[in-house]
Motif scaffolding. Structure first.
Motif, PDB file in Angstrom:
ATOM      1  N   GLN A 259      -1.258  -8.565   3.687  1.00  0.00           N
ATOM      2  CA  GLN A 259      -0.185  -7.696   3.814  1.00  0.00           C
ATOM      3  C   GLN A 259       1.044  -8.447   3.845  1.00  0.00           C
ATOM      4  N   SER A 260       1.270  -9.625   4.110  1.00  0.00           N
ATOM      5  CA  SER A 260       2.734 -10.127   4.384  1.00  0.00           C
ATOM      6  C   SER A 260       3.011 -11.441   3.884  1.00  0.00           C
ATOM      7  N   ASN A 261       2.081 -12.228   3.236  1.00  0.00           N
ATOM      8  CA  ASN A 261       2.027 -13.607   2.958  1.00  0.00           C
ATOM      9  C   ASN A 261       1.913 -13.553   1.285  1.00  0.00           C
TER      10      ASN A 261
ATOM     11  N   ALA B  83      -5.786  -0.697   3.113  1.00  0.00           N
ATOM     12  CA  ALA B  83      -4.502  -1.067   3.697  1.00  0.00           C
ATOM     13  C   ALA B  83      -3.438  -1.798   2.772  1.00  0.00           C
ATOM     14  N   VAL B  84      -4.406  -2.739   1.578  1.00  0.00           N
ATOM     15  CA  VAL B  84      -3.521  -3.880   0.916  1.00  0.00           C
ATOM     16  C   VAL B  84      -3.538  -3.630  -0.665  1.00  0.00           C
ATOM     17  N   ALA B  85      -4.945  -3.049  -0.949  1.00  0.00           N
ATOM     18  CA  ALA B  85      -5.128  -3.061  -2.350  1.00  0.00           C
ATOM     19  C   ALA B  85      -4.039  -2.415  -3.214  1.00  0.00           C
ATOM     20  N   SER B  86      -3.207  -2.709  -4.060  1.00  0.00           N
ATOM     21  CA  SER B  86      -2.218  -1.854  -4.939  1.00  0.00           C
ATOM     22  C   SER B  86      -1.982  -2.016  -6.351  1.00  0.00           C
ATOM     23  N   SER B  87      -2.819  -3.151  -6.849  1.00  0.00           N
ATOM     24  CA  SER B  87      -2.447  -3.418  -8.329  1.00  0.00           C
ATOM     25  C   SER B  87      -3.701  -3.395  -9.025  1.00  0.00           C
ATOM     26  N   SER B  88      -3.662  -3.284 -10.487  1.00  0.00           N
ATOM     27  CA  SER B  88      -4.549  -3.097 -11.428  1.00  0.00           C
ATOM     28  C   SER B  88      -5.829  -4.223 -11.167  1.00  0.00           C
TER      29      SER B  88
ATOM     30  N   GLU C 202     -12.916   7.987  -0.505  1.00  0.00           N
ATOM     31  CA  GLU C 202     -11.769   7.505   0.530  1.00  0.00           C
ATOM     32  C   GLU C 202     -10.888   6.465  -0.107  1.00  0.00           C
ATOM     33  N   LEU C 203     -11.930   5.190  -0.304  1.00  0.00           N
ATOM     34  CA  LEU C 203     -11.278   3.874  -0.794  1.00  0.00           C
ATOM     35  C   LEU C 203     -10.124   4.117  -1.906  1.00  0.00           C
ATOM     36  N   PHE C 204     -10.653   4.553  -3.177  1.00  0.00           N
ATOM     37  CA  PHE C 204      -9.992   4.842  -3.909  1.00  0.00           C
ATOM     38  C   PHE C 204      -8.746   5.862  -4.063  1.00  0.00           C
ATOM     39  N   HIS C 205      -8.867   6.746  -3.230  1.00  0.00           N
ATOM     40  CA  HIS C 205      -7.755   7.400  -2.967  1.00  0.00           C
ATOM     41  C   HIS C 205      -6.588   6.698  -2.322  1.00  0.00           C
ATOM     42  N   TYR C 206      -6.777   5.885  -1.269  1.00  0.00           N
ATOM     43  CA  TYR C 206      -5.782   5.380  -0.662  1.00  0.00           C
ATOM     44  C   TYR C 206      -5.291   3.984  -1.662  1.00  0.00           C
ATOM     45  N   VAL C 207      -6.043   3.461  -2.463  1.00  0.00           N
ATOM     46  CA  VAL C 207      -5.803   2.455  -3.438  1.00  0.00           C
ATOM     47  C   VAL C 207      -4.846   3.029  -4.266  1.00  0.00           C
ATOM     48  N   THR C 208      -5.054   4.208  -4.865  1.00  0.00           N
ATOM     49  CA  THR C 208      -4.254   4.827  -5.877  1.00  0.00           C
ATOM     50  C   THR C 208      -2.885   5.169  -5.206  1.00  0.00           C
ATOM     51  N   ILE C 209      -2.618   5.520  -3.943  1.00  0.00           N
ATOM     52  CA  ILE C 209      -1.573   5.730  -3.376  1.00  0.00           C
ATOM     53  C   ILE C 209      -0.991   4.583  -3.172  1.00  0.00           C
ATOM     54  N   ASN C 210      -1.654   3.371  -2.773  1.00  0.00           N
ATOM     55  CA  ASN C 210      -0.846   2.181  -2.853  1.00  0.00           C
ATOM     56  C   ASN C 210      -0.197   1.524  -3.933  1.00  0.00           C
ATOM     57  N   LYS C 211      -1.063   1.726  -5.010  1.00  0.00           N
ATOM     58  CA  LYS C 211      -0.439   1.351  -6.480  1.00  0.00           C
ATOM     59  C   LYS C 211       0.739   2.083  -6.873  1.00  0.00           C
ATOM     60  N   ARG C 212       0.524   3.368  -6.617  1.00  0.00           N
ATOM     61  CA  ARG C 212       1.830   4.315  -6.757  1.00  0.00           C
ATOM     62  C   ARG C 212       3.038   4.029  -6.326  1.00  0.00           C
ATOM     63  N   VAL C 213       2.968   3.532  -5.168  1.00  0.00           N
ATOM     64  CA  VAL C 213       4.053   3.055  -4.246  1.00  0.00           C
ATOM     65  C   VAL C 213       4.394   1.832  -4.873  1.00  0.00           C
ATOM     66  N   ALA C 214       3.549   0.874  -4.982  1.00  0.00           N
ATOM     67  CA  ALA C 214       3.945  -0.576  -5.514  1.00  0.00           C
ATOM     68  C   ALA C 214       4.563  -0.331  -6.843  1.00  0.00           C
TER      69      ALA C 214
END
Length: 258
Positions: free
Chosen positions: A173-175, A211-216, A242-254
């Motif tokens: 998340q932060s390093n 929480a952390v996955a956000s890229s292709s 549920e996992l891919f729902h959140y990961v898709t949101i993370n990627k969109r934000v990233a």
């Protein structure tokens, strides 16, 4: 709009408003140049609070403010405050007051000498409970790829993997310096756990990925993991969705932030 940047930054620090909440709001409403101006004023406001409360003295409210101010100083990478904390750590990590323990350990991990990091590592290996967790979480913030393996090695305990996964998530998340190693380690640890212990870690691992996955590349790696035979047993269709729902949101934000 009716408050100038300096006043807004000063109020944010004085009222201990969560910077992770304030900064995105400011970024969403003003241009980048003003955003960085705001961060400069905010850093100065935090330093002003640090100077006012000092490293010791005062009542319980002052002690609480001291811990918060120094924590934000470390978060904001403010050198003078971090130098004070490193010196405090070098004087004796076990003598640090409770409110300054976390920021002092983090400052030592990020800006201390190799000897300081060795001391922190030994503390993490020989301590238990909250002290061990605090030391490990501080080590996880060190922006130095050479220290990533040392942190993961110190966190690993076959009898209790809770800290191991907490450290992995903190790194992810932060390093940035440790993210690649932490992600590949999480994938490998999941496979090993599924093979040796069954599905015990599945919920923890899924929550970290959410929480952390956000890229292709993250998504591709997770897909490869879920294609393994063990995943058919350990990851339910609901968990996958549920996992891919959140990961898709993370990627969109990233992607938007990029």
């Amino acid at each position: 709009p009716d408050v100038d940047i300096a006043t807004a930054a000063g109020l944010s620090a004085t009222l201990l408003v969560d910077i992770q909440t304030v900064v995105p709001l400011v970024l969403a409403t003003i241009d980048p140049r003003t955003y960085y101006e705001f961060l400069t004023y905010l850093g100065n406001a935090i330093l002003g609070t640090v100077r006012r409360v000092g490293l010791s003295g005062g009542d319980a409210a002052t002690a609480q403010l001291r811990g918060t101010a120094y924590s934000w100083a470390v978060f904001g990478n403010l050198p003078s405050a971090k130098d004070e904390l490193v010196k405090l750590f070098q004087a004796g990590p076990l003598q640090i007051s409770p409110e300054l323990q976390t920021p002092a350990f983090q400052a030592a991990a990020q800006s201390g000498t190799p000897a300081d990091f060795t001391t922190l590592t030994q503390l993490a290996r020989t301590s238990t409970g909250t002290l061990r967790t605090t030391a490990l979480m501080a080590m996880a913030t060190a922006p130095d790829s050479t220290r990533c393996n040392a942190t993961l090695a110190a966190a690993f305990d076959a009898q209790d993997l809770s800290n191991y996964y907490i450290v992995l998530q903190a790194m992810l998340q932060s390093n940035r310096a440790c993210r690649s190693l932490a992600f590949s380690t999480l994938l490998a640890a999941t496979q090993e756990s599924w093979a040796a212990q069954g599905c015990l870690v599945t919920e923890v691992v899924i929550s970290i990925f959410e929480a952390v996955a956000s890229s292709s590349s993250d998504i591709a790696a997770i897909n490869a993991l879920l294609a393994l035979p063990a995943a058919a047993t350990c990851v339910s269709p609901m968990q996958r969705a549920e996992l891919f729902h959140y990961v898709t949101i993370n990627k969109r934000v990233a992607d938007r932030n990029q």
